[in-house]
Design a protein around this motif. Sequence first.
Motif, short mmCIF file in Angstrom:
data_model
loop_
_atom_site.label_atom_id
_atom_site.label_comp_id
_atom_site.label_asym_id
_atom_site.label_seq_id
_atom_site.Cartn_x
_atom_site.Cartn_y
_atom_site.Cartn_z
N LEU A 189 -14.69 -59.72 -27.87
CA LEU A 189 -13.42 -59.00 -27.75
C LEU A 189 -13.63 -57.49 -27.81
O LEU A 189 -12.92 -56.74 -27.13
N VAL A 190 -14.59 -57.04 -28.58
CA VAL A 190 -14.86 -55.60 -28.67
C VAL A 190 -15.35 -55.04 -27.33
O VAL A 190 -15.21 -53.85 -27.06
N ASP A 191 -15.87 -55.89 -26.46
CA ASP A 191 -16.36 -55.45 -25.15
C ASP A 191 -15.28 -55.49 -24.06
O ASP A 191 -15.55 -55.09 -22.93
N LEU A 192 -14.09 -55.95 -24.41
CA LEU A 192 -13.01 -55.97 -23.41
C LEU A 192 -12.54 -54.55 -23.14
O LEU A 192 -12.43 -53.73 -24.07
N LEU A 227 -6.57 -54.92 -22.69
CA LEU A 227 -5.84 -55.16 -23.93
C LEU A 227 -4.42 -54.61 -23.86
O LEU A 227 -3.48 -55.23 -24.34
N VAL A 228 -4.27 -53.45 -23.24
CA VAL A 228 -2.95 -52.86 -23.06
C VAL A 228 -2.09 -53.76 -22.17
O VAL A 228 -0.91 -53.99 -22.44
N LEU A 257 -7.02 -54.21 -30.03
CA LEU A 257 -6.35 -53.07 -29.40
C LEU A 257 -6.16 -51.95 -30.42
O LEU A 257 -6.44 -50.78 -30.12
N THR A 258 -5.74 -52.28 -31.61
CA THR A 258 -5.58 -51.28 -32.67
C THR A 258 -6.92 -50.64 -33.02
O THR A 258 -7.01 -49.42 -33.18
N ILE A 259 -7.96 -51.44 -33.10
CA ILE A 259 -9.30 -50.93 -33.41
C ILE A 259 -9.74 -49.94 -32.34
O ILE A 259 -10.22 -48.85 -32.63
N LYS A 260 -9.58 -50.31 -31.07
CA LYS A 260 -9.99 -49.44 -29.98
C LYS A 260 -9.12 -48.18 -29.91
O LYS A 260 -9.63 -47.09 -29.66
N PRO A 305 -17.28 -48.72 -33.41
CA PRO A 305 -18.59 -48.74 -34.08
C PRO A 305 -18.61 -49.60 -35.34
O PRO A 305 -19.65 -50.17 -35.68
N VAL A 306 -17.49 -49.74 -36.01
CA VAL A 306 -17.44 -50.60 -37.21
C VAL A 306 -17.70 -52.06 -36.81
O VAL A 306 -18.48 -52.76 -37.45
N ILE A 307 -17.05 -52.50 -35.73
CA ILE A 307 -17.24 -53.87 -35.26
C ILE A 307 -18.67 -54.09 -34.77
O ILE A 307 -19.29 -55.11 -35.07
N ARG A 308 -19.20 -53.13 -34.05
CA ARG A 308 -20.58 -53.26 -33.55
C ARG A 308 -21.59 -53.29 -34.71
O ARG A 308 -22.58 -54.02 -34.65
#
Length: 80
Positions: free
Chosen positions: A28-31, A36-37, A57-60, A66-69
């Motif tokens: 999902l982090v790579d979407l 997402l919008v 979406l909120t994270i991005k 970077p936190v997720i990665r």
Amino acid sequence: MEIRPDSKQLLELAHYKMPFGKFKGRYLVDLPLPYLVWFRQKGFPEGKLGGYLNTMLTIKDNNLEPVIRKLQKDFPREST
């Protein structure tokens, strides 16, 4: 009020992959953000996936990818 994230849920989010569509199999982090919008505009799917897409979406939006990665790197999912 103190906010504490659910570490199990955060790790699951970091390793969760898109189950269908054009980006099937991607984390999902790579979407892409526009995807997402688009989901937000059309309506997120119900259940866990919809919640995770909304959270991503909120994270991005807040440049926290970077936190997720780092979670993906530091806590790799065990292959079974």
